[in-house]
Design a protein around this motif. Structure first.
Motif, PDB file in Angstrom:
ATOM      1  N   GLU A  98      29.595  41.095  39.334  1.00 20.59           N
ATOM      2  CA  GLU A  98      30.404  40.181  38.528  1.00 20.59           C
ATOM      3  C   GLU A  98      30.467  38.827  39.233  1.00 20.59           C
ATOM      4  O   GLU A  98      30.496  38.754  40.469  1.00 20.59           O
ATOM      5  CB  GLU A  98      31.815  40.738  38.340  1.00 20.59           C
ATOM      6  CG  GLU A  98      31.859  42.132  37.703  1.00 20.59           C
ATOM      7  CD  GLU A  98      31.162  42.180  36.363  1.00 20.59           C
ATOM      8  OE1 GLU A  98      31.405  41.270  35.538  1.00 20.59           O
ATOM      9  OE2 GLU A  98      30.376  43.119  36.139  1.00 20.59           O
ATOM     10  N   GLY A 115      28.344  37.444  34.876  1.00 23.75           N
ATOM     11  CA  GLY A 115      27.829  38.473  35.763  1.00 23.75           C
ATOM     12  C   GLY A 115      26.327  38.363  35.908  1.00 23.75           C
ATOM     13  O   GLY A 115      25.654  37.663  35.151  1.00 23.75           O
ATOM     14  N   LYS A 125      32.620  36.171  37.813  1.00 25.45           N
ATOM     15  CA  LYS A 125      33.693  35.398  37.196  1.00 25.45           C
ATOM     16  C   LYS A 125      34.468  34.633  38.268  1.00 25.45           C
ATOM     17  O   LYS A 125      34.866  35.190  39.291  1.00 25.45           O
ATOM     18  CB  LYS A 125      34.647  36.310  36.428  1.00 25.45           C
ATOM     19  CG  LYS A 125      35.693  35.549  35.625  1.00 25.45           C
ATOM     20  CD  LYS A 125      36.518  36.485  34.761  1.00 25.45           C
ATOM     21  CE  LYS A 125      37.505  35.700  33.919  1.00 25.45           C
ATOM     22  NZ  LYS A 125      38.310  36.608  33.042  1.00 25.45           N
ATOM     23  N   ARG A 130      23.612  46.216  35.349  1.00 24.49           N
ATOM     24  CA  ARG A 130      24.552  45.186  35.782  1.00 24.49           C
ATOM     25  C   ARG A 130      24.611  45.217  37.303  1.00 24.49           C
ATOM     26  O   ARG A 130      24.864  46.273  37.896  1.00 24.49           O
ATOM     27  CB  ARG A 130      25.931  45.467  35.186  1.00 24.49           C
ATOM     28  CG  ARG A 130      26.976  44.397  35.411  1.00 24.49           C
ATOM     29  CD  ARG A 130      26.836  43.256  34.441  1.00 24.49           C
ATOM     30  NE  ARG A 130      28.052  42.416  34.416  1.00 24.49           N
ATOM     31  CZ  ARG A 130      28.196  41.352  33.647  1.00 24.49           C
ATOM     32  NH1 ARG A 130      27.210  40.980  32.838  1.00 24.49           N
ATOM     33  NH2 ARG A 130      29.307  40.656  33.666  1.00 24.49           N
TER      34      ARG A 130
END
Length: 317
Positions: free
Chosen positions: A60, A226, A62, A57
Motif C-alpha cells: 500500500e 498501492g 496511501k 498486490r
C-alpha cells in the motif's frame, strides 16, 4: 505533448492488419490520457500486451498526513534523508494533497522491474545524476537539470549511470495531465514566440530495437494507492513502431529563457508546466521554476488550487 512524433515501423493506415515478416500480425495498442478524445499514440507490439501470467498486490502507498496540524514553517532537510534504494519503490513523500504529491529519492540501484503509474502523471526533476529512461516508445537519455514528463500509464524503467554522481530525484505525481501552460500556446497548440521555450527545446525518445524474448517479466503498476505486480510472459519493450502525440519527453531547465524585469517579476512569469483535470475546469496546478540572474541553480515551486498540502514526515532540526 502536442508535437506529432513517430518511430520505427508503422502501417500505412491506422487499424489495418500490420503483418510480420512471417505472416503474423503485430498487436496494435492505443495509449492515451483521456479515452478516445485526448492525446494518444498507437503502438505496434510483437506480442499482445495482454498476455499476463499472474497479478498480485505488493504494498500500500496511501499517504498519511502529519498528525501535527500546527501552522508553522517547515524546512525539509533532504540532505539528511535515507539514501539508496529504488527510484520507484523507495520514494520519500514530502507533501501531498488531493491534486498533487511531492516525493524525493536518492537511488543507488537500477530496477529489475518495469514501472507504470496508472493514477498520476509524473513530472520528474533530475537534480543530480544521468542515465536513460527505457520506455515502450524508445530510449530517452537524461542528465542534471532535466525535467522528465512521464504521463500516466507509460511503461518505463530508469537506467542510471551509477558509477558517476549520486542521483538525486524529485518527483511530482499529478492527478491532472501535465502540459505546456495555455498562455504559451496558440489555438493550434504551437508554442508562441513569447514563450520561454520552444519545440526545439523538447527532447523526444529515440528508437530502440524491440526485444523479442519470452519469460517472466514483472511490471509494477501504481493504482488505487498501492503497488500491483503484473507478470508478463514476454519482454514488454517489444514495440516495432509507433506514432502519435502521447509519449514521454524531456526538457532541461537550462533551456528555459526567463522573462525578467529591471527589478522583479511576479511568480506566474516563471511558470514551466500546467496540469488540469478534465473533471473540473477549476482544478488547475502549475509548476514554476525560479531562475536567478545570472542563471544559476533553479528553485522549484509547485502550486495547486486549492493549496492544502499536508506533510507526511516531520523535518528534523
Amino acid at each position: 505533448m502536442p508535437i506529432y512524433h513517430t518511430l520505427g515501423q508503422i502501417p500505412r493506415k491506422r487499424h489495418i492488419a500490420f503483418r510480420k515478416p512471417d505472416g503474423g500480425i503485430y498487436a496494435e495498442e492505443l495509449v492515451g490520457h483521456e479515452g478516445f478524445t485526448g492525446t494518444s499514440s498507437l503502438l505496434y507490439h510483437i506480442h499482445p500486451p495482454t498476455t499476463v501470467k499472474s497479478v498480485r498486490r505488493v504494498r500500500e502507498t496511501k499517504f498519511e498526513a502529519d498528525p501535527d496540524q500546527t501552522l508553522r514553517h517547515r524546512h525539509f532537510l533532504t540532505s539528511r534523508v535515507k539514501k539508496g534504494g529504488s527510484v520507484t519503490l523507495d520514494r520519500i513523500p514530502l507533501l501531498f494533497n488531493q491534486d498533487i504529491a511531492m516525493l524525493y529519492v536518492e537511488p543507488d540501484e537500477n530496477d529489475a522491474h518495469f514501472y507504470r503509474n496508472a493514477q498520476s502523471d509524473e513530472l520528474v526533476y533530475v537534480s543530480k545524476g544521468k542515465g536513460a529512461l527505457e520506455t515502450s516508445y524508445g530510449s530517452l537519455p537524461f542528465h542534471e537539470g532535466d525535467y522528465l514528463i512521464i504521463h500516466r500509464g507509460i511503461l518505463h524503467r530508469y537506467r542510471f549511470e551509477l558509477a558517476g554522481e549520486q542521483p538525486k530525484i524529485l518527483i511530482f505525481e499529478s492527478r491532472g495531465h501535465v502540459r505546456w501552460p495555455k498562455r504559451y500556446r496558440n489555438e493550434f497548440g504551437q508554442l508562441i514566440e513569447g514563450a520561454p521555450y520552444s519545440e526545439r527545446d523538447i527532447r523526444r525518445p529515440s528508437f530502440a530495437e524491440p526485444v523479442d524474448e519470452m519469460g517472466d517479466f514483472p511490471i509494477l503498476v501504481k493504482q488505487y494507492d498501492g503497488i500491483n505486480e503484473i507478470m508478463l510472459d514476454h519482454h514488454p519493450l517489444d514495440v516495432v513502431g509507433w506514432d502519435g502525440y502521447f509519449y514521454p519527453w524531456a526538457f532541461n531547465i537550462g533551456d528555459f529563457e526567463p522573462i525578467v524585469g529591471r527589478v522583479h517579476q511576479p511568480p506566474p512569469v516563471h511558470q514551466t508546466f500546467r496540469a488540469m483535470d478534465s473533471s473540473s475546469a477549476r482544478s488547475v496546478r502549475g509548476l514554476t521554476t525560479f531562475i536567478r540572474r545570472p542563471c544559476l541553480r533553479p528553485t522549484i515551486t509547485a502550486t495547486s488550487t486549492p493549496t492544502r498540502f499536508c506533510t507526511t514526515r516531520r523535518a528534523s532540526s
